[in-house]
Scaffold this motif. Structure first.
Motif, PDB file in Angstrom:
ATOM      1  N   THR A 277       0.762  -1.098  -0.201  1.00  0.00           N
ATOM      2  CA  THR A 277      -0.173   0.133   0.276  1.00  0.00           C
ATOM      3  C   THR A 277       0.951   0.983   0.023  1.00  0.00           C
ATOM      4  N   ALA A 278       2.007   1.508   0.448  1.00  0.00           N
ATOM      5  CA  ALA A 278       3.039   2.378   0.342  1.00  0.00           C
ATOM      6  C   ALA A 278       2.324   3.547   1.514  1.00  0.00           C
ATOM      7  N   SER A 279       1.301   2.825   2.668  1.00  0.00           N
ATOM      8  CA  SER A 279       1.440   3.968   3.124  1.00  0.00           C
ATOM      9  C   SER A 279       0.542   3.258   5.315  1.00  0.00           C
ATOM     10  N   SER A 280       1.744   4.207   5.679  1.00  0.00           N
ATOM     11  CA  SER A 280       1.141   3.196   7.290  1.00  0.00           C
ATOM     12  C   SER A 280      -0.159   4.070   7.621  1.00  0.00           C
ATOM     13  N   ASN A 281      -0.487   4.472   6.786  1.00  0.00           N
ATOM     14  CA  ASN A 281      -2.091   4.740   8.282  1.00  0.00           C
ATOM     15  C   ASN A 281      -2.672   3.941   6.931  1.00  0.00           C
ATOM     16  N   ASN A 313       6.505   8.799  13.248  1.00  0.00           N
ATOM     17  CA  ASN A 313       7.680   7.833  13.035  1.00  0.00           C
ATOM     18  C   ASN A 313       8.027   7.406  11.920  1.00  0.00           C
ATOM     19  N   MET A 314       8.542   7.889  11.127  1.00  0.00           N
ATOM     20  CA  MET A 314       8.704   7.319   9.624  1.00  0.00           C
ATOM     21  C   MET A 314      10.540   7.438   9.436  1.00  0.00           C
ATOM     22  N   ASP A 315      11.022   6.540   9.884  1.00  0.00           N
ATOM     23  CA  ASP A 315      12.434   6.163  10.278  1.00  0.00           C
ATOM     24  C   ASP A 315      13.638   5.369   8.474  1.00  0.00           C
ATOM     25  N   GLY A 316      11.635   5.205   7.621  1.00  0.00           N
ATOM     26  CA  GLY A 316      12.457   4.568   6.180  1.00  0.00           C
ATOM     27  C   GLY A 316      12.247   5.656   5.788  1.00  0.00           C
ATOM     28  N   THR A 317      11.298   6.471   5.877  1.00  0.00           N
ATOM     29  CA  THR A 317      11.004   7.994   5.151  1.00  0.00           C
ATOM     30  C   THR A 317      13.004   8.469   5.657  1.00  0.00           C
ATOM     31  N   ALA A 318      13.056   9.050   6.678  1.00  0.00           N
ATOM     32  CA  ALA A 318      13.761   9.913   7.066  1.00  0.00           C
ATOM     33  C   ALA A 318      15.625   9.369   6.675  1.00  0.00           C
ATOM     34  N   GLY A 354       6.067  15.746  10.523  1.00  0.00           N
ATOM     35  CA  GLY A 354       5.401  16.302   9.476  1.00  0.00           C
ATOM     36  C   GLY A 354       5.164  15.195   8.121  1.00  0.00           C
ATOM     37  N   THR A 355       5.147  14.636   7.781  1.00  0.00           N
ATOM     38  CA  THR A 355       5.014  13.518   6.808  1.00  0.00           C
ATOM     39  C   THR A 355       4.325  12.845   6.697  1.00  0.00           C
ATOM     40  N   ALA A 356       2.695  12.644   6.902  1.00  0.00           N
ATOM     41  CA  ALA A 356       1.876  12.344   6.844  1.00  0.00           C
ATOM     42  C   ALA A 356       1.981  10.521   5.954  1.00  0.00           C
ATOM     43  N   GLY A 357       1.503   9.710   7.067  1.00  0.00           N
ATOM     44  CA  GLY A 357       0.999   7.950   6.144  1.00  0.00           C
ATOM     45  C   GLY A 357       1.196   8.119   5.206  1.00  0.00           C
ATOM     46  N   VAL A 358       1.304   8.577   4.034  1.00  0.00           N
ATOM     47  CA  VAL A 358       0.498   8.278   2.756  1.00  0.00           C
ATOM     48  C   VAL A 358       1.379   8.065   1.481  1.00  0.00           C
ATOM     49  N   PRO A 359       1.466   7.384   0.616  1.00  0.00           N
ATOM     50  CA  PRO A 359       2.172   7.010  -0.307  1.00  0.00           C
ATOM     51  C   PRO A 359       3.215   8.629  -0.843  1.00  0.00           C
ATOM     52  N   GLY A 360       4.292   8.447  -0.734  1.00  0.00           N
ATOM     53  CA  GLY A 360       5.021  10.038  -1.726  1.00  0.00           C
ATOM     54  C   GLY A 360       5.696  11.267  -0.954  1.00  0.00           C
ATOM     55  N   VAL A 361       4.756  11.204   0.431  1.00  0.00           N
ATOM     56  CA  VAL A 361       5.137  12.207   0.635  1.00  0.00           C
ATOM     57  C   VAL A 361       6.182  12.621   1.395  1.00  0.00           C
ATOM     58  N   GLY A 362       7.373  11.438   1.711  1.00  0.00           N
ATOM     59  CA  GLY A 362       8.689  11.212   2.038  1.00  0.00           C
ATOM     60  C   GLY A 362       9.063  12.428   1.080  1.00  0.00           C
ATOM     61  N   LEU A 363       9.082  12.987  -0.517  1.00  0.00           N
ATOM     62  CA  LEU A 363       9.603  13.427  -1.371  1.00  0.00           C
ATOM     63  C   LEU A 363       9.611  14.820  -1.327  1.00  0.00           C
ATOM     64  N   ILE A 393       9.627   0.034   0.102  1.00  0.00           N
ATOM     65  CA  ILE A 393      10.049  -0.478   0.505  1.00  0.00           C
ATOM     66  C   ILE A 393      10.374  -0.321   2.221  1.00  0.00           C
ATOM     67  N   ARG A 394      10.369   1.731   2.153  1.00  0.00           N
ATOM     68  CA  ARG A 394      10.611   2.328   3.268  1.00  0.00           C
ATOM     69  C   ARG A 394       8.739   2.126   4.146  1.00  0.00           C
ATOM     70  N   THR A 395       7.972   2.350   3.831  1.00  0.00           N
ATOM     71  CA  THR A 395       7.477   2.332   4.210  1.00  0.00           C
ATOM     72  C   THR A 395       6.698   0.998   5.129  1.00  0.00           C
ATOM     73  N   ALA A 396       7.304   0.321   4.861  1.00  0.00           N
ATOM     74  CA  ALA A 396       7.397  -1.464   5.266  1.00  0.00           C
ATOM     75  C   ALA A 396       8.691  -1.243   6.437  1.00  0.00           C
ATOM     76  N   VAL A 397       9.572  -0.145   6.543  1.00  0.00           N
ATOM     77  CA  VAL A 397       9.902   0.053   7.547  1.00  0.00           C
ATOM     78  C   VAL A 397       9.080   1.069   8.670  1.00  0.00           C
ATOM     79  N   ASN A 398       8.236   1.660   7.952  1.00  0.00           N
ATOM     80  CA  ASN A 398       8.447   2.738   8.962  1.00  0.00           C
ATOM     81  C   ASN A 398       7.589   2.069  10.295  1.00  0.00           C
ATOM     82  N   ILE A 399       6.300   1.199   9.509  1.00  0.00           N
ATOM     83  CA  ILE A 399       5.481   0.422  10.585  1.00  0.00           C
ATOM     84  C   ILE A 399       6.499  -0.399  11.448  1.00  0.00           C
TER      85      ILE A 399
HETATM   86  N1  ASP Z   1       4.628   6.249   2.165  1.00  0.00           N
HETATM   87  C1  ASP Z   1       5.703   6.819   3.573  1.00  0.00           C
HETATM   88  C2  ASP Z   1       4.792   5.928   4.543  1.00  0.00           C
HETATM   89  O1  ASP Z   1       3.095   6.142   4.344  1.00  0.00           O
HETATM   90  C3  ASP Z   1       5.811   8.264   3.342  1.00  0.00           C
HETATM   91  C4  ASP Z   1       6.681   8.279   2.933  1.00  0.00           C
HETATM   92  O2  ASP Z   1       7.818   8.319   3.274  1.00  0.00           O
HETATM   93  O3  ASP Z   1       6.503   9.537   1.924  1.00  0.00           O
HETATM   94  O4  ASP Z   1       5.222   5.643   5.566  1.00  0.00           O
END
Ligand code: ASP
Length: 435
Positions: A277-281, A313-318, A354-363, A393-399
């Motif tokens: 889903t690429a989304s933590s939410n 908490n978005m370690d993968g994004t960081a 400040g990064t919402a858990g939805v796809p692509g916000v990390g950018l 992949i980073r979303t899997a790490v985030n969660i």
């Molecule tokens: N997709 C990521 C998440 O939902 C956030 C991001 O890195 O864009 O955890």
């Protein structure tokens, strides 16, 4: 076959079929459209028609459960904990661990990227077609935590605001001594059982949902982009693996004495959800259910830490942001110095909040980090081509990070059911498949 295995099979088949479509559907290099009639049919009717529809319905159903689940579960948790003097300490521990793990993640990313030097020999001509999006400022991010209208917060899916409202509501229940408040608490507990049942029902279609999402994604992923940016891509991947498996495993062992192998085994299917889903939410209902049911974390800890983690908490994004900063600095031949990198650690840690858990916000929040250290925002255009795959992949790490911290906090507060954690037969998903 157990449900966990069916979900895994859905993932593997989805990736294989998606790559196969990607290879066999020949496209025009200029327009990107399929050149043959049957290619156009596969692309239009099957992939972007039927499979896309099933995938989207699946994601919508997951998202549907997020607000009711967080609200109901957190009201139950905070109502049960309200009188408990440990509440403040628990929240402080959770937030501190979230910040600490994120800072560690980005420091590791900068270190590894400085060694590998992914930004050498980059063709800057690739940096076209990107217009920077305004990232929210720190002040707004802070003010935005507090809701002025709970219904709007829920309608907008603003998780931090929903968390604040649910906490207040739960605490108020626990502090009201009237029998009506006790009835209300009992009502919320019953409601929680029903919402969790909805999560379990949804799990039945998960293998198909995961399959459809992945076929669609992999059939349109530009594999060439990965080759062009191989050094950047594999550096991010390496750090994600080091942090997601190594650092988390180590921290879990050191801080709670629990066996990391059992932890990863139980988290595996949740990671597949995060990946697809690429989304933590969107993954939140599954994360919460697994952390409580399989890892044995008490609802009082999980109902607060998991929704909070999915939001801040978005370690993968960081990690992506750390490597991207080094990459862009090198590509543009700009030396930001040690002070610059320390500033990156600070800003990226805050950006991850400040990064919402939805796809692509990390950018988007990467723009904030680059701005802080004076790097050109157009640099984002260099990495955009591989970001979707890295996002998964980073979303899997985030969660996984959220679940690890939740487990550690629960253990330290004596709110972890160790026998449940160690019971490897009693997996939620497998239980449902037997129902
Ligand atoms: N997709 C990521 C998440 O939902 C956030 C991001 O890195 O864009 O955890």
């Amino acid at each position: 076959m157990t449900l966990t295995n069916r979900i895994l099979l859905g993932m593997i088949l989805g990736i294989i079929v998606g790559i196969l479509f990607n290879v066999i559907i020949a496209t025009d290099p200029d327009t990107g459209l399929p050149v043959t009639a049957w290619g156009a049919w596969l692309d239009g009717v099957l992939i972007n028609g039927f499979l896309d529809a099933v995938g989207q319905v699946f994601i919508k159903s997951l998202k549907l459960l997020v607000v009711p689940l967080v609200f109901v579960s957190l009201v139950c948790g905070s109502a049960a904990l309200g009188g408990h003097s440990r509440m403040g300490a628990m929240a402080l521990k959770t937030v501190s661990l979230y910040l600490l793990t994120t800072a560690m993640a980005i420091a590791l990313a900068i270190l590894v990227a400085s060694l590998i030097q992914p930004g050498e020999d980059v063709d800057l001509a690739m940096a076209t077609g990107f217009s920077a999006i305004e990232a929210p400022g720190l002040k707004e991010t802070f003010i935005n935590i507090f809701p002025e209208n709970p219904i709007q917060a829920m309608a907008d899916g603003n998780m931090l605001q929903v968390i604040v409202f649910s906490l207040l509501f739960g605490i108020a229940i626990s502090r009201s001594e009237s029998p009506a408040a006790q009835n209300l608490q009992a009502f919320f507990n019953d409601l929680n059982t029903v919402v969790i049942k909805m999560v379990l029902l949804l799990m039945h279609i998960a293998p198909y949902g995961v399959f459809c999402l992945l076929v669609k994604l992999f059939s349109s992923l530009g594999i060439d982009a990965v080759l062009d940016l191989a050094k950047y891509f594999f550096t991010v991947l390496l750090v994600l693996l080091l942090h997601g498996l190594g650092v988390y495993g180590l921290l879990l062992k050191l801080l709670s004495g629990l066996n990391p192998l059992i932890f990863f085994r139980k988290m595996w299917s949740v990671m597949v959800f995060g990946f697809s889903t690429a989304s933590s939410n969107a993954t939140l209902p599954i994360t919460l259910r697994t952390v409580e049911n399989d890892l044995g974390v008490d609802n009082k800890v999980a109902s607060f830490s998991i929704p909070l983690g999915a939001t801040i908490n978005m370690d993968g994004t960081a990690i992506m942001q750390g490597v991207a900063t080094v990459f862009i600095a090198q590509a543009y031949n700009i030396d930001i110095g040690l002070g610059g990198y320390l500033l990156v650690i600070l800003t990226a840690t805050l950006a991850s909040i400040g990064t919402a858990g939805v796809p692509g916000v990390g950018l988007v929040t990467l723009a904030m980090v680059l701005n802080q250290v004076g790097l050109p925002l157009e640099g984002i255009a260099l990495i955009i081509g591989v970001d979707r795959l890295l996002d998964m992949i980073r979303t899997a790490v985030n969660i996984t990070g959220d679940a690890m911290v939740s487990t550690v906090v629960a253990k330290s507060e004596n709110l972890l059911d160790r026998s449940r954690f160690e019971n490897t037969d009693k997996k939620m998903v497998d239980e449902i498949s037997k129902e």
